[in-house]
Structure formats: C-alpha cells, structure tokens
Design a protein around this motif. Structure first.
Motif, mmCIF file in Angstrom:
data_model
loop_
_atom_site.group_PDB
_atom_site.id
_atom_site.type_symbol
_atom_site.label_atom_id
_atom_site.label_comp_id
_atom_site.label_asym_id
_atom_site.label_seq_id
_atom_site.Cartn_x
_atom_site.Cartn_y
_atom_site.Cartn_z
ATOM 1 N N ASP A 197 -6.784 2.547 -3.074
ATOM 2 C CA ASP A 197 -5.826 3.163 -2.984
ATOM 3 C C ASP A 197 -4.518 2.281 -1.912
ATOM 4 O O ASP A 197 -4.268 1.645 -1.913
ATOM 5 C CB ASP A 197 -5.839 3.825 -1.697
ATOM 6 C CG ASP A 197 -6.995 5.404 -2.039
ATOM 7 O OD1 ASP A 197 -7.194 5.550 -3.479
ATOM 8 O OD2 ASP A 197 -6.797 6.400 -1.012
ATOM 9 N N VAL A 198 -3.441 2.676 -3.520
ATOM 10 C CA VAL A 198 -2.215 1.993 -3.099
ATOM 11 C C VAL A 198 -0.719 2.607 -2.964
ATOM 12 O O VAL A 198 -1.035 3.186 -3.853
ATOM 13 C CB VAL A 198 -2.027 0.670 -3.505
ATOM 14 C CG1 VAL A 198 -2.577 1.074 -4.989
ATOM 15 C CG2 VAL A 198 -1.194 -0.703 -3.256
ATOM 16 N N PRO A 199 -0.223 2.992 -1.923
ATOM 17 C CA PRO A 199 1.054 3.538 -2.215
ATOM 18 C C PRO A 199 1.872 2.250 -2.911
ATOM 19 O O PRO A 199 2.395 1.522 -2.730
ATOM 20 C CB PRO A 199 1.630 3.971 -0.948
ATOM 21 C CG PRO A 199 0.462 2.669 0.271
ATOM 22 C CD PRO A 199 -0.278 2.090 -0.446
ATOM 23 N N ILE B 103 5.964 -0.449 -11.497
ATOM 24 C CA ILE B 103 6.248 -1.529 -12.071
ATOM 25 C C ILE B 103 5.368 -2.167 -11.172
ATOM 26 O O ILE B 103 5.969 -2.531 -9.947
ATOM 27 C CB ILE B 103 7.677 -1.423 -11.462
ATOM 28 C CG1 ILE B 103 8.570 -0.248 -12.366
ATOM 29 C CG2 ILE B 103 8.361 -2.562 -11.725
ATOM 30 C CD1 ILE B 103 8.760 -0.356 -13.703
ATOM 31 N N ALA B 104 4.600 -3.270 -12.193
ATOM 32 C CA ALA B 104 3.937 -4.518 -11.415
ATOM 33 C C ALA B 104 4.433 -5.733 -10.867
ATOM 34 O O ALA B 104 4.543 -6.608 -11.675
ATOM 35 C CB ALA B 104 2.481 -4.220 -12.196
ATOM 36 N N SER B 105 5.477 -5.558 -9.973
ATOM 37 C CA SER B 105 6.191 -6.520 -10.021
ATOM 38 C C SER B 105 5.674 -6.907 -8.532
ATOM 39 O O SER B 105 6.062 -8.564 -8.467
ATOM 40 C CB SER B 105 7.829 -5.590 -8.913
ATOM 41 O OG SER B 105 7.179 -5.123 -7.953
ATOM 42 N N ASN B 106 5.013 -6.090 -7.378
ATOM 43 C CA ASN B 106 4.268 -7.802 -6.136
ATOM 44 C C ASN B 106 5.352 -8.200 -5.742
ATOM 45 O O ASN B 106 4.726 -9.446 -5.892
ATOM 46 C CB ASN B 106 2.934 -8.706 -6.794
ATOM 47 C CG ASN B 106 1.733 -8.973 -6.056
ATOM 48 O OD1 ASN B 106 2.509 -7.514 -5.443
ATOM 49 N ND2 ASN B 106 1.837 -9.936 -5.985
ATOM 50 N N PRO C 23 -0.157 -8.066 -8.994
ATOM 51 C CA PRO C 23 -0.567 -7.182 -7.925
ATOM 52 C C PRO C 23 -2.439 -7.110 -8.678
ATOM 53 O O PRO C 23 -2.608 -6.452 -9.791
ATOM 54 C CB PRO C 23 0.161 -5.691 -8.096
ATOM 55 C CG PRO C 23 1.249 -5.538 -8.918
ATOM 56 C CD PRO C 23 1.162 -6.733 -9.572
ATOM 57 N N SER C 24 -2.626 -6.867 -7.054
ATOM 58 C CA SER C 24 -3.847 -6.234 -7.694
ATOM 59 C C SER C 24 -4.553 -4.726 -8.640
ATOM 60 O O SER C 24 -5.521 -5.443 -9.373
ATOM 61 C CB SER C 24 -5.676 -6.185 -6.319
ATOM 62 O OG SER C 24 -4.926 -7.413 -5.465
ATOM 63 N N TRP C 25 -3.713 -3.909 -7.981
ATOM 64 C CA TRP C 25 -4.324 -2.622 -8.488
ATOM 65 C C TRP C 25 -3.605 -2.781 -10.020
ATOM 66 O O TRP C 25 -4.250 -1.482 -11.545
ATOM 67 C CB TRP C 25 -2.882 -1.667 -8.205
ATOM 68 C CG TRP C 25 -1.674 -1.981 -8.154
ATOM 69 C CD1 TRP C 25 -0.638 -2.222 -6.954
ATOM 70 C CD2 TRP C 25 -0.446 -1.492 -9.187
ATOM 71 N NE1 TRP C 25 0.158 -2.340 -8.043
ATOM 72 C CE2 TRP C 25 0.169 -1.553 -8.091
ATOM 73 C CE3 TRP C 25 -0.886 -1.186 -10.725
ATOM 74 C CZ2 TRP C 25 1.732 -1.854 -9.541
ATOM 75 C CZ3 TRP C 25 0.137 -0.617 -11.044
ATOM 76 C CH2 TRP C 25 1.893 -1.001 -10.638
ATOM 77 N N HIS D 100 8.124 -6.481 4.285
ATOM 78 C CA HIS D 100 7.770 -5.460 3.837
ATOM 79 C C HIS D 100 6.193 -5.539 3.068
ATOM 80 O O HIS D 100 5.355 -4.796 3.639
ATOM 81 C CB HIS D 100 8.867 -4.589 3.137
ATOM 82 C CG HIS D 100 8.032 -3.196 2.237
ATOM 83 N ND1 HIS D 100 7.154 -3.418 1.120
ATOM 84 C CD2 HIS D 100 8.697 -1.686 2.748
ATOM 85 C CE1 HIS D 100 6.915 -2.305 0.956
ATOM 86 N NE2 HIS D 100 8.047 -0.925 2.003
ATOM 87 N N ARG D 101 6.684 -6.009 2.752
ATOM 88 C CA ARG D 101 4.963 -6.855 1.854
ATOM 89 C C ARG D 101 3.493 -7.267 3.098
ATOM 90 O O ARG D 101 2.656 -6.370 3.142
ATOM 91 C CB ARG D 101 5.578 -7.902 1.275
ATOM 92 C CG ARG D 101 3.371 -8.687 0.446
ATOM 93 C CD ARG D 101 4.127 -9.677 -0.696
ATOM 94 N NE ARG D 101 4.223 -10.834 0.328
ATOM 95 C CZ ARG D 101 5.183 -11.360 0.051
ATOM 96 N NH1 ARG D 101 6.537 -11.393 -0.190
ATOM 97 N NH2 ARG D 101 5.488 -12.663 1.162
ATOM 98 N N HIS D 102 3.931 -7.362 3.913
ATOM 99 C CA HIS D 102 3.073 -8.303 5.197
ATOM 100 C C HIS D 102 3.108 -7.283 6.028
ATOM 101 O O HIS D 102 1.995 -7.067 6.998
ATOM 102 C CB HIS D 102 3.015 -9.041 5.497
ATOM 103 C CG HIS D 102 3.252 -10.677 4.575
ATOM 104 N ND1 HIS D 102 1.980 -10.663 3.825
ATOM 105 C CD2 HIS D 102 4.247 -11.704 4.357
ATOM 106 C CE1 HIS D 102 1.969 -12.161 3.332
ATOM 107 N NE2 HIS D 102 3.606 -12.114 3.439
ATOM 108 N N LEU D 103 4.142 -6.314 6.500
ATOM 109 C CA LEU D 103 3.699 -5.536 7.665
ATOM 110 C C LEU D 103 3.543 -3.894 7.034
ATOM 111 O O LEU D 103 3.013 -3.231 7.865
ATOM 112 C CB LEU D 103 4.675 -5.856 9.023
ATOM 113 C CG LEU D 103 4.757 -4.887 10.063
ATOM 114 C CD1 LEU D 103 3.314 -5.392 10.592
ATOM 115 C CD2 LEU D 103 5.831 -5.806 10.495
#
Length: 180
Positions: free
Chosen positions: A83-85, A98-101, A108-110, A40-43
């Motif tokens: 922009d980030v979903p 939630i900034a779980s990354n 996370p950058s956001w 999920h994170r990379h693709l």
C-alpha cells in the motif's frame, strides 16, 4: 483543481484543469525545493499510510490540500500486497498516477509493481471500506505528454521533478481504468 461529486469506481473525480487551490500551490512550491521534497519523502510520506490506516482516512498530511488515494499493488519481486498513498487526478473515466518519485533518479517501487502486476486497488484517502479494482497501463506519446502537462499545471512540483530527471529517466504516467 476541484473534486467533482461523482465517483469513479469509488474514487472521487478530480479535475486537474480547474484552478489550483491556494494551499495546493503553496505545498507544491515547497515540494519543488530540495529540502521540502526531502522532508516529505523521508518523514511525511512514510507516516501518511499508517496515519490514514489508524484514522480510517480521516487524517493525513495532505488532508484539505491534495486528493490522495492508497494504491494497493502486488510487489513485483515479493508478490506481497503493498500500500502506498499517492496524489492523483482523473481524466475521463481513468485515475491518473504520476511516477515522479520526487524527481529521484530511480522509479518508485510501485511503478515496477504496476508494470508486472497491473491489476490493483485504489482506496480514497486510505478508506479501505471504499474504492475499487483497477487495471493500470503505462501511457505513451501524446497521451503521456498531455497528462504530464496537466500534472505540471495541477501541481508545480511536477515541473521541478521533470527538470531533476531530465537526461536521467522519463517520469512515467499511468492510466488506471476500472476493472471489468
């Protein structure tokens, strides 16, 4: 989890205290695993933003599974709009992020963008013709703990992310209130 009919500054309300739909339980279980999280994170996550822009929010990988917003924040270092979903839920009249990354060691950058520039926009499922302006604030203490517990009940992957970051970093929670 249910999406209630009314909107919060253009964003559908999401009740994280309601029963979690079966599909979200399955996806959260997959995201709780190392391989599922990595795929999920990379693709999937990098493709979600362009896919939502291309289809005007009609198609994304979480469609029908988890409510998504696109967070538009100002880069902490660059000053450029980013922009980030992100998955979200609501609490009262606030949107919760939630900034779980994915349980990674770094935020996370956001997260840094909102700390430096709390004024932002949210678009439901990437629909830039909808949504609104918000002001983000980091939660603390009992409010943070309650909201993170809601997130863990809402999607089980947050519990696995907390285990991964234990002793490394705190997973922060933001309240985004409609801008006045």
């Amino acid at each position: 989890m249910t999406v209630m009919a009314d909107l919060l500054n253009g964003i559908p309300r999401v009740d994280a205290t309601a029963e979690t739909p079966p599909m979200l339980r399955i996806v959260a279980r997959i995201l709780s695993t190392g391989p599922g999280s990595a795929v999920h994170r990379h693709l999937m996550a990098p493709l979600d933003g362009p896919l939502m822009r291309l289809t005007r929010g009609h198609v994304h990988f979480g469609k029908g599974t988890i409510p998504l917003v696109v967070l538009r924040s100002t880069g902490a270092k660059s000053g450029i709009k980013r922009d980030v979903p992100l998955g979200y839920f609501t609490d009262g009249d606030d949107v919760i992020l939630i900034a779980s990354n994915y349980g990674q060691a770094q935020h996370p950058s956001w997260y840094y963008n909102l700390l430096k520039n709390p004024h932002c926009q949210l678009f439901p499922e990437g629909r830039t013709d909808r949504g609104g302006f918000f002001v983000a604030r980091l939660t603390e203490g009992a409010d943070h703990d309650r909201l993170f517990a809601l997130a863990e009940g809402y999607a089980a992957n947050f519990a696995s992310y907390a285990v991964k970051t234990d002793g490394v970093r705190a997973i922060n929670v933001f309240r985004l209130s409609p801008a006045q």
